[in-house]
Design a protein around this motif. Structure first.
Motif, PDB file in Angstrom:
ATOM      1  N   LEU A 194       0.880  -1.198  -0.039  1.00 16.21           N
ATOM      2  CA  LEU A 194       0.055  -0.162   0.024  1.00 16.21           C
ATOM      3  C   LEU A 194       1.024   1.231  -0.077  1.00 16.21           C
ATOM      4  CD1 LEU A 194      -2.551  -0.830   2.635  1.00 16.21           C
ATOM      5  CD2 LEU A 194      -2.895  -1.242   0.115  1.00 16.21           C
ATOM      6  N   ARG A 195       0.358   2.063  -0.715  1.00 19.17           N
ATOM      7  CA  ARG A 195       1.070   3.687  -0.633  1.00 19.17           C
ATOM      8  C   ARG A 195       1.208   4.183   0.847  1.00 19.17           C
ATOM      9  NH1 ARG A 195      -0.484   8.855  -0.620  1.00 19.17           N
ATOM     10  NH2 ARG A 195       1.092  10.358  -1.765  1.00 19.17           N
ATOM     11  N   THR A 196       0.111   3.921   1.536  1.00 19.13           N
ATOM     12  CA  THR A 196       0.313   4.203   3.101  1.00 19.13           C
ATOM     13  C   THR A 196       1.473   3.675   3.805  1.00 19.13           C
ATOM     14  OG1 THR A 196      -1.517   3.028   3.512  1.00 19.13           O
ATOM     15  CG2 THR A 196      -1.889   5.358   3.088  1.00 19.13           C
ATOM     16  N   GLN A 197       1.710   2.416   3.344  1.00 12.90           N
ATOM     17  CA  GLN A 197       2.753   1.794   3.931  1.00 12.90           C
ATOM     18  C   GLN A 197       4.243   2.268   3.511  1.00 12.90           C
ATOM     19  OE1 GLN A 197       1.090  -1.831   2.814  1.00 12.90           O
ATOM     20  NE2 GLN A 197       0.142  -2.281   4.911  1.00 12.90           N
ATOM     21  N   LEU A 198       4.339   2.095   2.314  1.00 14.36           N
ATOM     22  CA  LEU A 198       5.417   2.704   1.707  1.00 14.36           C
ATOM     23  C   LEU A 198       5.952   4.207   1.956  1.00 14.36           C
ATOM     24  CD1 LEU A 198       7.495   2.203  -0.445  1.00 14.36           C
ATOM     25  CD2 LEU A 198       6.277   3.251  -2.236  1.00 14.36           C
ATOM     26  N   ARG A 199       4.857   4.946   2.137  1.00 17.74           N
ATOM     27  CA  ARG A 199       5.306   6.514   2.535  1.00 17.74           C
ATOM     28  C   ARG A 199       5.586   6.688   4.080  1.00 17.74           C
ATOM     29  NH1 ARG A 199       5.943  10.125  -1.619  1.00 17.74           N
ATOM     30  NH2 ARG A 199       5.037   9.169  -3.401  1.00 17.74           N
ATOM     31  N   ARG A 200       5.510   5.495   4.632  1.00 16.01           N
ATOM     32  CA  ARG A 200       6.023   5.699   6.129  1.00 16.01           C
ATOM     33  C   ARG A 200       7.371   5.811   6.155  1.00 16.01           C
ATOM     34  NH1 ARG A 200       2.075   1.279   9.158  1.00 16.01           N
ATOM     35  NH2 ARG A 200       0.242   1.917   8.152  1.00 16.01           N
ATOM     36  N   LEU A 201       8.267   5.694   5.012  1.00 14.29           N
ATOM     37  CA  LEU A 201       9.568   5.739   4.813  1.00 14.29           C
ATOM     38  C   LEU A 201       9.619   7.059   4.232  1.00 14.29           C
ATOM     39  CD1 LEU A 201      10.574   2.088   3.566  1.00 14.29           C
ATOM     40  CD2 LEU A 201      11.063   3.228   5.875  1.00 14.29           C
ATOM     41  N   SER A 243      -8.850  -2.363 -10.976  1.00 13.84           N
ATOM     42  CA  SER A 243     -10.172  -2.223 -10.145  1.00 13.84           C
ATOM     43  C   SER A 243      -9.996  -1.030  -9.012  1.00 13.84           C
ATOM     44  CB  SER A 243     -10.364  -3.750  -8.956  1.00 13.84           C
ATOM     45  OG  SER A 243      -9.129  -3.557  -8.293  1.00 13.84           O
ATOM     46  N   GLY A 244      -8.857  -0.486  -9.001  1.00 15.03           N
ATOM     47  CA  GLY A 244      -8.802   0.865  -8.012  1.00 15.03           C
ATOM     48  C   GLY A 244      -8.059   0.319  -6.847  1.00 15.03           C
ATOM     49  N   PRO A 245      -8.392   1.213  -5.755  1.00 15.27           N
ATOM     50  CA  PRO A 245      -7.766   0.877  -4.460  1.00 15.27           C
ATOM     51  C   PRO A 245      -7.668  -0.376  -3.886  1.00 15.27           C
ATOM     52  CG  PRO A 245      -9.039   2.763  -4.313  1.00 15.27           C
ATOM     53  CD  PRO A 245      -9.612   2.228  -5.483  1.00 15.27           C
ATOM     54  N   VAL A 246      -6.700  -0.817  -3.056  1.00 20.23           N
ATOM     55  CA  VAL A 246      -6.748  -2.276  -2.624  1.00 20.23           C
ATOM     56  C   VAL A 246      -7.854  -2.231  -1.548  1.00 20.23           C
ATOM     57  CG1 VAL A 246      -5.496  -3.626  -1.272  1.00 20.23           C
ATOM     58  CG2 VAL A 246      -4.328  -2.361  -2.779  1.00 20.23           C
ATOM     59  N   ASN A 247      -8.027  -1.317  -0.863  1.00 21.39           N
ATOM     60  CA  ASN A 247      -9.276  -1.340   0.281  1.00 21.39           C
ATOM     61  C   ASN A 247      -9.697   0.055   0.373  1.00 21.39           C
ATOM     62  OD1 ASN A 247      -7.416  -0.026   2.099  1.00 21.39           O
ATOM     63  ND2 ASN A 247      -6.637  -1.894   2.869  1.00 21.39           N
ATOM     64  N   GLU A 248     -10.888   0.111   1.466  1.00 20.87           N
ATOM     65  CA  GLU A 248     -11.129   1.314   1.969  1.00 20.87           C
ATOM     66  C   GLU A 248     -10.798   1.676   3.290  1.00 20.87           C
ATOM     67  OE1 GLU A 248     -13.281   4.472   3.042  1.00 20.87           O
ATOM     68  OE2 GLU A 248     -13.794   2.518   4.181  1.00 20.87           O
ATOM     69  N   PRO A 249      -9.931   2.726   3.580  1.00 23.13           N
ATOM     70  CA  PRO A 249      -9.346   2.727   4.979  1.00 23.13           C
ATOM     71  C   PRO A 249     -10.314   2.491   6.126  1.00 23.13           C
ATOM     72  CG  PRO A 249      -8.736   4.508   3.323  1.00 23.13           C
ATOM     73  CD  PRO A 249      -9.799   3.796   2.727  1.00 23.13           C
ATOM     74  N   ARG A 250     -11.177   3.033   6.070  1.00 25.31           N
ATOM     75  CA  ARG A 250     -12.281   3.072   7.178  1.00 25.31           C
ATOM     76  C   ARG A 250     -12.629   1.766   7.484  1.00 25.31           C
ATOM     77  NH1 ARG A 250     -15.980   7.683   4.995  1.00 25.31           N
ATOM     78  NH2 ARG A 250     -15.565   6.662   3.210  1.00 25.31           N
ATOM     79  N   LEU A 251     -13.022   0.843   6.456  1.00 22.86           N
ATOM     80  CA  LEU A 251     -13.376  -0.646   6.581  1.00 22.86           C
ATOM     81  C   LEU A 251     -12.167  -1.299   7.189  1.00 22.86           C
ATOM     82  CD1 LEU A 251     -15.681  -1.147   3.644  1.00 22.86           C
ATOM     83  CD2 LEU A 251     -16.197  -1.071   6.052  1.00 22.86           C
ATOM     84  N   ALA A 252     -10.856  -1.095   6.645  1.00 29.09           N
ATOM     85  CA  ALA A 252      -9.687  -1.642   6.955  1.00 29.09           C
ATOM     86  C   ALA A 252      -9.381  -1.478   8.368  1.00 29.09           C
ATOM     87  CB  ALA A 252      -8.669  -1.334   5.973  1.00 29.09           C
ATOM     88  N   ALA A 253      -9.655  -0.227   8.820  1.00 24.98           N
ATOM     89  CA  ALA A 253      -9.278   0.034  10.214  1.00 24.98           C
ATOM     90  C   ALA A 253     -10.370  -0.422  11.133  1.00 24.98           C
ATOM     91  CB  ALA A 253      -9.038   1.698  10.341  1.00 24.98           C
ATOM     92  N   TYR A 254     -11.404  -0.411  10.917  1.00 20.46           N
ATOM     93  CA  TYR A 254     -12.480  -0.872  12.077  1.00 20.46           C
ATOM     94  C   TYR A 254     -13.087  -2.110  11.614  1.00 20.46           C
ATOM     95  CZ  TYR A 254     -12.598   4.467  12.208  1.00 20.46           C
ATOM     96  OH  TYR A 254     -12.382   5.715  12.412  1.00 20.46           O
ATOM     97  N   ALA A 255     -12.982  -2.805  10.638  1.00 20.43           N
ATOM     98  CA  ALA A 255     -13.784  -3.979  10.306  1.00 20.43           C
ATOM     99  C   ALA A 255     -12.574  -4.949  10.051  1.00 20.43           C
ATOM    100  CB  ALA A 255     -14.743  -3.807   9.288  1.00 20.43           C
ATOM    101  N   LYS A 256     -11.414  -4.653   9.964  1.00 23.87           N
ATOM    102  CA  LYS A 256     -10.229  -5.384   9.402  1.00 23.87           C
ATOM    103  C   LYS A 256     -10.490  -6.154   7.913  1.00 23.87           C
ATOM    104  CE  LYS A 256      -8.691  -4.811  13.397  1.00 23.87           C
ATOM    105  NZ  LYS A 256      -7.589  -3.722  13.557  1.00 23.87           N
TER     106      LYS A 256
END
Length: 649
Positions: A194-201, A243-256
């Protein structure tokens, strides 16, 4: 109430509306035979370059509520397919698209769902439901958190490298465990970064290094499918690109929910393709229109100088489509033309037009006339000696597509619209030609079928069938399958439907296990004639060799390319004589009837077998007593070389 509901069904014309109305009325199970056709309509309504149509997923939500056992009670002939699902995150969003994708291919899903984050336990414990269910496909869905959950805080690229290496080794060990103890095919997937994981560097150099580490991790996962016959790895990168984004960030955070709805829908489509291939439903022939399909323009109106497959922007799009068709044809898919045109101008264009990528020799059959296309498809099938349900038909005309879809429902219809840039996407979206592995016979198939024209000419010149067969010069070799032929033998069991006595499907691991068995024989049938080598065209599977009550022929299969040449009689006669020579008391066999193998119903009786019983499902048992006066005489025109000893390579 019933009258109102019935009227509502009649007023609604969309396939999803029809499914909703049937569900509301409680008639969906009773009308289940309609489901594949309705889902096919829905599947064709989506963006060919994107994920599956959302309405297809909505239809899957309705179908997932049905009890498979109730469907089977009302429709006992419905083919089921069992799938076990495990993973690291919440995967409830996979059920609906998976149900729909299998149903549109005529397969009723029997689903076994694992607990949340149970993937390691399910694969490690051979007593788990993943193993006990006996599922044909075991889906182990991996997501990025299988790595990031184990990184320290804060983390470095070296930490990611260490964890991915350990995780890859773990997955490799678990895959080997499943292959050893499981019955089905294990399906893994590459893991997106994910971009959000890569950008932590924050520094570019570290990001590049992490990219290398991650790609090496995914490359290691992909290599597992090359190591194990019963491991398949779905590459998620192309699905994410469409298909676009890997996930929806809120569902990933709250519903895994680490993999989003669209990505799971695309993944389910890939699983559907795999299930279809495992059941021997891969298509064999691509039949294409010409005008506004292979070239821009209408030959009859515009003339040869007015059509294009190069030199213009639209023309270049048609040229790219021709290259895609040719690429498919180079891998064993037979190419044919079905066009409303005069024959000679079409052939001249294919021979001489400078824009054409595909030429006359690339097609095994060119049908250009003014007859209805459904009738022409049946004639092409007859000439190729193939079932029309092995065809994919691609055309830009809504009328022609509708005609073929209605009159020949077994044909996969690819509707090409007015935008040629999307032709490739539409053709490839459903993976109609996907196979587990390509064989040498696949690559030679088109050449072998082209020689059928010469055989037809010989048949027409011959005074009788006996004279034709005598002049054909049929040569057959019957001997144990070699290691390098295992993939081809598996493919024969998966794709042969007409000459298939029991329709038992075998994966490569199954063939290898039979080959290595001390009491079995896997006999490959290879044929040739005066027009060339046909390659490995069939197989005979024998068990209980050496058993006191005699041998058992578990199945016999033969390619439709070599029907009616005496090959089956010659090989079966050789097996019977070998069994007698080894002291067997008898040879037993079975015939399980299907919609496509009725033409071989009398094979065993014609070879001296006596019927001994019939099961509830229609399976007929036979026995040959191997008495000398009951042994069949092989056809005189077939020159057979039989070797029942084991071959090492």
């Amino acid at each position: 109430m019933a009258t109102v509901a019935s009227t509502a069904v009649g007023e609604r014309t969309g396939p999803l509306d029809r499914l909703r109305a049937l569900h509301t009325e409680g008639r969906l199970i009773g009308a289940y035979d309609e489901v594949p056709g309705l889902l096919t309509e829905l599947a064709g309504s989506g963006d060919p370059a994107g994920p599956p149509a959302p309405d297809l997923v909505r239809a899957g939500q309705l179908l997932a509520r049905l009890d498979p056992e109730e469907v089977l009670r009302e429709h006992p002939g419905t083919e089921t397919f069992s799938v076990a699902v495990t993973g690291h995150s919440t995967l409830s969003g996979l059920t609906a698209p998976l149900t729909a994708e299998l149903a549109r291919h005529g397969l009723l899903l029997k689903l076994h769902e694992g607990d949340y984050d149970s993937w390691f336990r399910d694969l490690q414990d051979t007593g788990s439901e993943l193993y006990a269910s006996g599922a044909e496909l075991a889906l182990c869905v991996l997501d990025p958190e299988v790595v990031f959950d184990e990184l320290p805080h804060p983390w470095l690229v070296e930490d990611a490298q260490r964890v991915t290496a350990a995780k890859l080794a773990l997955v490799q060990n678990l895959a080997e465990r499943y292959v050893t103890h499981g019955n089905g095919t294990l399906v893994l997937n590459t893991v997106p970064l994910l971009r959000t994981q890569l950008r932590r560097l924050v520094d570019a150099r570290s990001r590049a290094r992490l990219g290398v580490v991650w790609r090496e991790f995914n490359a290691g996962l992909l290599r597992l499918s090359a190591v194990h016959d019963r491991v398949h790895v779905v590459d998620l990168d192309p699905l994410i690109a469409s298909s676009g984004p890997v996930n929806e960030p809120r569902l990933a955070a709250y519903a895994k929910v680490q993999l989003g709805e669209q990505l799971l829908a695309g993944y389910a489509r890939e699983v559907g393709h795999l299930a279809r291939a495992l059941r021997g439903r891969t298509k064999k022939v691509l039949v294409v229109d010409l005008d506004n399909t292979l070239w821009d323009g209408i030959l009859g109106d515009d003339g040869p100088d007015g059509i294009a497959a190069a030199t213009t922007y639209r023309g270049e799009a048609f040229g790219r489509f021709q290259k895609a068709v040719g690429q498919i044809g180079a891998q064993g898919v037979l190419l044919a033309v079905c066009s409303k045109n005069d024959s000679e101008p079409v052939r001249n264009v294919l021979r001489e037009h400078p824009d054409m990528v595909l030429r006359e020799a690339d097609f095994v059959q060119i049908t250009a006339n003014w007859e209805p296309k459904d009738r022409n498809l049946l004639e092409i099938a007859r000439r190729l000696n193939l079932g029309v349900d092995s065809f994919v038909f691609a055309d830009d005309s809504p009328f022609e597509c509708g005609l073929v879809a209605r009159s020949l429902p077994g044909v996969a219809v690819v509707r090409l619209d007015e935008e040629p840039a999307l032709h490739i996407e539409r053709l490839l979206a459903d993976g109609w030609f996907d196979v587990r592995e390509l064989t040498a016979e696949d690559r030679a198939r088109a050449t072998q079928y082209r020689t059928e024209g010469a055989r037809q000419d010989l048949l027409e010149r011959a005074g009788s069938m006996e004279e034709y067969l005598a002049e054909l010069g049929v040569e057959v070799t019957l001997s144990p399958v070699a290691e390098h032929e295992i993939a081809r033998v598996s493919q024969v069991t998966l794709r042969t439907n007409q000459f298939n006595l029991t329709t038992e499907r075998l994966q490569q691991a199954d063939v290898r296990a039979r080959r290595e068995s001390s009491d079995g024989l896997v006999l490959a049938i290879r044929s040739a004639d005066r027009f060339g080598d046909n390659g490995l065209v069939g197989v005979i599977l024998v068990s209980d060799v050496g058993a006191p009550d005699g041998w058992h022929i578990d199945n016999m299969l033969l390619s439709c390319r070599v029907f009616a040449r005496g090959i089956e009689q010659a090989c079966l006669a050789a097996v019977l004589r070998e069994a007698r020579a080894r002291g067997a008391g008898a040879v037993r066999a079975r015939y399980r009837p299907t919609a496509k193998n009725h033409r071989v119903r009398e094979l065993y009786p014609s070879m001296g077998f006596a019927e001994t019983g019939e099961d509830a499902d229609g399976t007929v048992s036979f026995r040959h007593d191997l008495a000398e006066d009951h042994l069949p005489t092989p056809p005189a025109h077939v020159r057979l070389t039989a070797d029942f000893g084991r071959r090492s390579s």
